[in-house]
Design a protein around this motif. Structure first.
Motif, short mmCIF file in Angstrom:
data_model
loop_
_atom_site.label_atom_id
_atom_site.label_comp_id
_atom_site.label_asym_id
_atom_site.label_seq_id
_atom_site.Cartn_x
_atom_site.Cartn_y
_atom_site.Cartn_z
N SER A 186 0.61 -1.14 -0.12
CA SER A 186 0.60 -0.34 0.22
C SER A 186 1.20 1.46 0.07
CB SER A 186 -0.33 0.13 1.73
OG SER A 186 -0.44 -0.31 2.10
N ILE A 187 2.10 0.98 0.08
CA ILE A 187 2.80 2.33 0.51
C ILE A 187 2.96 2.40 -1.12
CG2 ILE A 187 3.20 2.18 2.94
CD1 ILE A 187 6.48 1.60 1.07
N LEU A 188 3.20 1.77 -1.97
CA LEU A 188 3.72 2.53 -3.08
C LEU A 188 2.78 2.71 -4.06
CD1 LEU A 188 6.41 -1.08 -3.89
CD2 LEU A 188 6.82 1.58 -2.95
N GLN A 189 3.03 2.84 -5.62
CA GLN A 189 2.22 3.27 -6.66
C GLN A 189 2.36 2.53 -7.66
OE1 GLN A 189 2.69 7.04 -7.06
NE2 GLN A 189 1.01 7.80 -6.19
N GLY A 190 2.80 2.37 -8.27
CA GLY A 190 2.99 1.75 -9.79
C GLY A 190 4.58 1.05 -9.02
N PHE A 191 4.42 -0.81 -9.28
CA PHE A 191 5.50 -1.51 -8.85
C PHE A 191 5.66 -2.72 -9.63
CE2 PHE A 191 1.99 -1.97 -6.40
CZ PHE A 191 1.23 -3.05 -6.74
N PHE A 192 6.53 -3.56 -9.57
CA PHE A 192 7.22 -4.75 -10.44
C PHE A 192 7.33 -5.67 -8.89
CE2 PHE A 192 7.77 -1.29 -13.43
CZ PHE A 192 7.95 -2.20 -14.04
N PRO A 193 7.40 -7.35 -8.90
CA PRO A 193 7.52 -8.24 -8.19
C PRO A 193 8.56 -7.89 -7.34
CG PRO A 193 6.51 -8.97 -9.77
CD PRO A 193 7.42 -7.60 -10.36
N GLN B 116 16.75 4.98 -4.59
CA GLN B 116 17.67 5.62 -4.12
C GLN B 116 18.65 4.84 -5.06
OE1 GLN B 116 19.74 7.81 -0.70
NE2 GLN B 116 19.15 9.49 -1.70
N ASP B 117 19.03 3.71 -4.84
CA ASP B 117 20.15 2.86 -5.06
C ASP B 117 19.82 3.03 -6.40
OD1 ASP B 117 22.55 1.93 -4.65
OD2 ASP B 117 20.81 -0.10 -4.83
N TRP B 118 18.51 1.92 -6.76
CA TRP B 118 18.99 2.16 -8.12
C TRP B 118 19.27 3.03 -9.17
CZ3 TRP B 118 13.48 -1.87 -7.75
CH2 TRP B 118 14.00 -2.76 -6.88
N GLY B 119 18.26 4.11 -8.66
CA GLY B 119 18.32 5.37 -9.45
C GLY B 119 20.14 6.09 -9.72
N GLU B 120 20.96 5.64 -8.59
CA GLU B 120 21.98 5.93 -9.26
C GLU B 120 22.87 4.48 -10.20
OE1 GLU B 120 23.95 6.14 -4.81
OE2 GLU B 120 22.40 8.08 -4.91
N LYS B 121 22.33 3.60 -9.78
CA LYS B 121 22.85 2.49 -10.14
C LYS B 121 22.67 2.23 -11.58
CE LYS B 121 23.00 -2.76 -10.06
NZ LYS B 121 22.63 -4.17 -9.18
N ILE C 159 13.44 7.40 -13.48
CA ILE C 159 12.06 7.01 -13.00
C ILE C 159 12.79 6.82 -11.75
CG2 ILE C 159 10.35 5.01 -12.92
CD1 ILE C 159 10.72 5.11 -15.76
N TYR C 160 13.04 5.92 -11.29
CA TYR C 160 13.55 6.01 -9.96
C TYR C 160 14.17 6.77 -9.09
CZ TYR C 160 13.96 0.45 -11.10
OH TYR C 160 13.29 -0.53 -11.54
N ARG C 161 14.44 7.37 -9.88
CA ARG C 161 14.36 8.86 -8.65
C ARG C 161 13.05 9.57 -8.14
NH1 ARG C 161 19.00 9.77 -12.62
NH2 ARG C 161 20.77 9.27 -12.68
N ASN C 162 12.67 9.72 -9.47
CA ASN C 162 10.99 10.44 -8.98
C ASN C 162 10.93 9.53 -7.94
OD1 ASN C 162 11.98 12.13 -10.44
ND2 ASN C 162 11.30 11.26 -12.59
N LYS C 163 10.76 8.56 -7.45
CA LYS C 163 9.71 7.74 -6.61
C LYS C 163 10.55 7.43 -5.70
CE LYS C 163 8.63 3.38 -9.81
NZ LYS C 163 7.25 2.78 -9.17
N SER C 164 12.32 7.72 -5.28
CA SER C 164 12.21 7.79 -4.10
C SER C 164 12.16 9.66 -3.66
CB SER C 164 14.22 8.00 -4.55
OG SER C 164 14.86 8.56 -3.14
N THR C 165 11.94 10.21 -4.30
CA THR C 165 11.51 11.72 -4.00
C THR C 165 10.15 11.32 -3.28
OG1 THR C 165 12.94 13.01 -5.62
CG2 THR C 165 11.03 13.82 -4.35
N TYR C 166 9.54 10.73 -4.46
CA TYR C 166 8.04 10.64 -3.48
C TYR C 166 8.82 9.76 -2.08
CZ TYR C 166 3.68 8.01 -2.74
OH TYR C 166 1.91 7.88 -2.32
N HIS C 167 8.46 8.97 -1.64
CA HIS C 167 8.61 8.26 -0.93
C HIS C 167 8.96 9.31 0.30
CE1 HIS C 167 6.81 4.54 -1.55
NE2 HIS C 167 8.17 4.18 -3.16
N GLN C 168 10.16 10.05 -0.19
CA GLN C 168 10.89 11.04 0.65
C GLN C 168 9.96 12.47 1.81
OE1 GLN C 168 13.70 13.63 -0.76
NE2 GLN C 168 15.38 13.72 1.47
N ARG C 169 9.19 12.26 -0.09
CA ARG C 169 8.31 13.69 0.70
C ARG C 169 6.93 12.55 1.85
NH1 ARG C 169 7.18 14.23 -4.12
NH2 ARG C 169 8.25 15.26 -5.31
#
Length: 278
Positions: free
Chosen positions: A158-165, A248-253, A258-268
């Motif tokens: 529930s804490i995620l929006q779009g996601f994968f396994p 955040q890790d995946w965004g850098e890796k 897309i991953y950076r935006n997701k990281s920002t969402y959870h930080q917000r």
């Protein structure tokens, strides 16, 4: 009685409204079709049939009765103005709390009905919002036959929006009520199980063809997350921090916006709740 009444008045335009068509058994639906609907529509070219329900439209045998894309209309939730009017009709004077009820119940009319029952006092208010949301979630689980074993999984999702396994596997590992050993294959199996639980127009968890990722039915997702945040804020924080650090890790890796935006969402989300991951 219905067909007889219609046959006596050839010039009328009969409109038959059938609500909750997802509730009767398959056998009952077939009998309704055989003894009423087929005769109604084929014997009167002025007849109009409107069905409504909480899941996909009922499938009838007769071709003329089958739903098609041009005659299916998903209903939206209520906005604050309509929610206020609904509340006033249920409990005069409660409409001023529409904003609060919207935040708790996501504008779903059925949720509003139940939340109004928790409005008491002078002036009117919802003194125990956590209890009110908990009662909504209990009703959702009971109505849609969501087994208790799925609760911790749905809290994590529930804490995620779009996601994968792959996104979910780590979150499951971090939930104290879930065992270890989660991988993408095992998580996907859970997705398929949750997809078979009918909530709203589709499954509890669905594949979004447009966004090309899995999603949880939004009003239910919001309710699970809100209830978790009120009941166990530290677990809610832990899950968001896990997602924040993962993306955040995946965004850098992978050098992925897309991953950076997701990281920002959870930080917000954490910042809005006055929390951080330190």
């Amino acid at each position: 009685m219905i067909t007889r009444a219609i046959s006596l008045h050839e010039q009328i335009f009969p409109v038959l409204l059938l609500d909750e068509v997802n509730a009767p058994s398959k056998k009952d639906i077939q009998e309704i079709e055989e003894y009423l609907l087929v005769k109604l529509l084929h014997n009167n070219n002025r007849a109009v049939l409107v069905t409504a329900g909480r899941s996909q439209p009922a499938i009838f045998n007769d071709f003329a009765l089958r739903p098609r894309p041009f005659n299916i209309f998903p209903l939206s939730v209520f906005d604050e103005e309509i929610t206020s009017k609904q509340m006033e009709s249920l409990k005069p004077g409660s409409g001023k709390l529409a904003g609060k009820v919207m935040k708790l119940g996501h504008g779903v009319p059925g949720n509003t009905v139940k939340l109004v029952q928790h409005i008491v006092g002078d002036p009117l208010d919802i003194p125990n919002a956590a209890q009110a949301v908990h009662s909504l979630l209990d009703n959702i689980k009971k109505t849609n036959k969501i087994e208790e074993r799925y609760r911790p999984m749905l809290e994590a999702i529930s804490i995620l929006q779009g996601f994968f396994p792959a996104d979910i596997a780590l979150l499951f590992e971090k939930h104290p009520q879930l065992s270890v050993g989660w991988d993408e294959s095992r998580v996907k199996g859970v997705f398929l199980e949750l997809n078979r639980i009918q909530v709203g127009f589709g499954g509890l968890v669905n594949w979004d063809q447009e966004k090309k990722n899995w999603i949880m039915e939004e009003s239910t997702r919001d309710l699970f997350e809100r209830e978790l945040q009120m009941r166990e804020p530290e677990l809610w924080r832990k899950l968001h921090c896990t997602a924040f650090e993962m993306y955040q890790d995946w965004g850098e890796k992978y050098n992925s916006d897309i991953y950076r935006n997701k990281s920002t969402y959870h930080q917000r989300c954490l910042q809005l709740a006055g929390m951080n991951c330190e």
